[in-house]
Design an enzyme around this catalytic site. Structure first.
Site, short mmCIF file in Angstrom:
data_model
loop_
_atom_site.label_atom_id
_atom_site.label_comp_id
_atom_site.label_asym_id
_atom_site.label_seq_id
_atom_site.Cartn_x
_atom_site.Cartn_y
_atom_site.Cartn_z
CB THR A 73 -0.81 0.00 1.32
OG1 THR A 73 -1.65 -1.13 1.30
CG2 THR A 73 -1.60 1.27 1.53
N GLY A 121 0.96 -3.58 5.13
CA GLY A 121 1.19 -4.97 5.51
C GLY A 121 -0.14 -5.71 5.61
C1 SD4 Z 1 -4.22 -4.56 2.80
N1 SD4 Z 1 -2.65 -3.27 4.08
O1 SD4 Z 1 -5.13 -4.41 1.99
C2 SD4 Z 1 -3.04 -3.63 2.73
C3 SD4 Z 1 -1.95 -4.29 1.97
C4 SD4 Z 1 -0.61 -3.70 2.20
O2 SD4 Z 1 1.62 -3.70 2.21
O3 SD4 Z 1 -0.40 -2.67 2.71
N2 SD4 Z 1 0.44 -4.28 1.94
O4 SD4 Z 1 -4.20 -5.45 3.65
#
Ligand code: SD4
Length: 286
Positions: free
Chosen positions: A148, A200
């Protein structure tokens, strides 16, 4: 005293645009929106906006949120066919009486607001999905299939704003929504105190309401770094298999101090400030 901090390598380029906006005297809310647009529009960023990894069914569904210095916020979830979900989230915040719109309704609203409906699947998106299907790779989060963009900024007037945008997890269950559009989980801004954003494994961030928790720790007197570390430490005690579900945070306080921490090595964030320009930094792990 302008500062912009954002997650992962793609934050570095996004920071450049955000910084130009801050340097011209514009507001933090404009900086985070336009900075994040850079990652959303880049087909080589495979985890945000146009050119994302699709879900299990081969469809790209996007989540985003934004929050300003007045405590206003807007979010979209499960949005399809719009390249810049964070800008739709801003429209939800400013031009609707709601905080969150989802799916078809979010798309309808975006089109009414003048956004163009477009196919977001690039050849890379399609090929990666075909490959995933044929190999049945089931790796919801690793260093290549998530990331993200979260961005926090403070402008020349000392006001804070934050935003995030994501395709969520590559090959996620169709209909899955992550932490990024959930205010308090993937993003929280309190202009009197500070701001935080998560990246994450979204399910962990939602269960622990991580960004809100960090801002509350700053309110209680911790520095952003201490607050990130405390919430990461708490998360580790609450989530037994945290090693398979890493989470990471960035934070910024009203005084312009920053923090970043994760449960696993390898989390990079980009920091742009007057003293050092734009830098990619590896976060502490605890
Ligand atoms: C999610 N937090 O949709 C996001 C994915 C993400 O680094 O940030 N990945 O779970």
């Amino acid at each position: 005293m302008s500062i912009v901090i954002s997650t992962w390598k793609h934050g570095y380029v996004a920071n450049e645009t955000a910084w130009k906006i801050l340097s011209s005297g514009r507001k933090a809310i404009d900086a985070v929106e336009k900075g994040i647009n850079v990652a959303e529009l880049a087909p080589e960023v495979h985890t945000v906006g146009y050119g994302c990894y699709p879900d299990r069914d081969g469809t790209i569904t996007l989540d985003a949120s934004i929050m300003d210095d007045k405590g206003n916020c807007g979010a979209v979830t499960y949005l399809q066919n719009i390249k810049t979900p964070v800008s739709v989230a801003r429209k939800v915040m400013e031009d609707s009486s709601h905080v969150m719109l989802s799916g078809e309704g979010a798309l309808k609203f975006a089109i009414e607001q003048g956004f163009k409906e477009e196919n977001l699947l690039t050849d890379f998106s399609k090929d990666s999905w075909e490959k995933w299907k044929s190999e049945k790779i089931d790796k919801p989060v690793d260093m290549h299939n998530h990331d993200t963009i979260g961005m926090l900024a403070i402008d020349n007037s000392g006001n804070l704003a934050g935003a995030c945008s994501t395709g969520g997890m590559a090959f996620k269950q169709h209909g899955r929504i992550g932490d990024s559009p959930i205010i308090g989980a993937g993003l929280f801004v309190d202009n009197d105190i500070g701001a935080a954003a998560g990246t994450g494994y979204g399910e962990v961030i939602m269960k622990t309401v991580g960004s809100f928790a960090i801002v509350e720790q700053i309110r209680l007197g911790l520095s952003p770094q201490e607050a990130c570390e405390k919430i990461i430490a708490n998360t580790k005690t609450k989530i037994p298999n945290i090693d398979e579900m890493p989470v990471y945070y960035i934070a910024l306080n009203k005084q312009g101090e920053i923090g970043a921490c994760g449960t696993k090595k390898g989390f990079e964030y980009a920091l742009y400030n007057n003293e050092n320009g734009n830098r990619l930094i590896e976060a502490n792990i605890i």
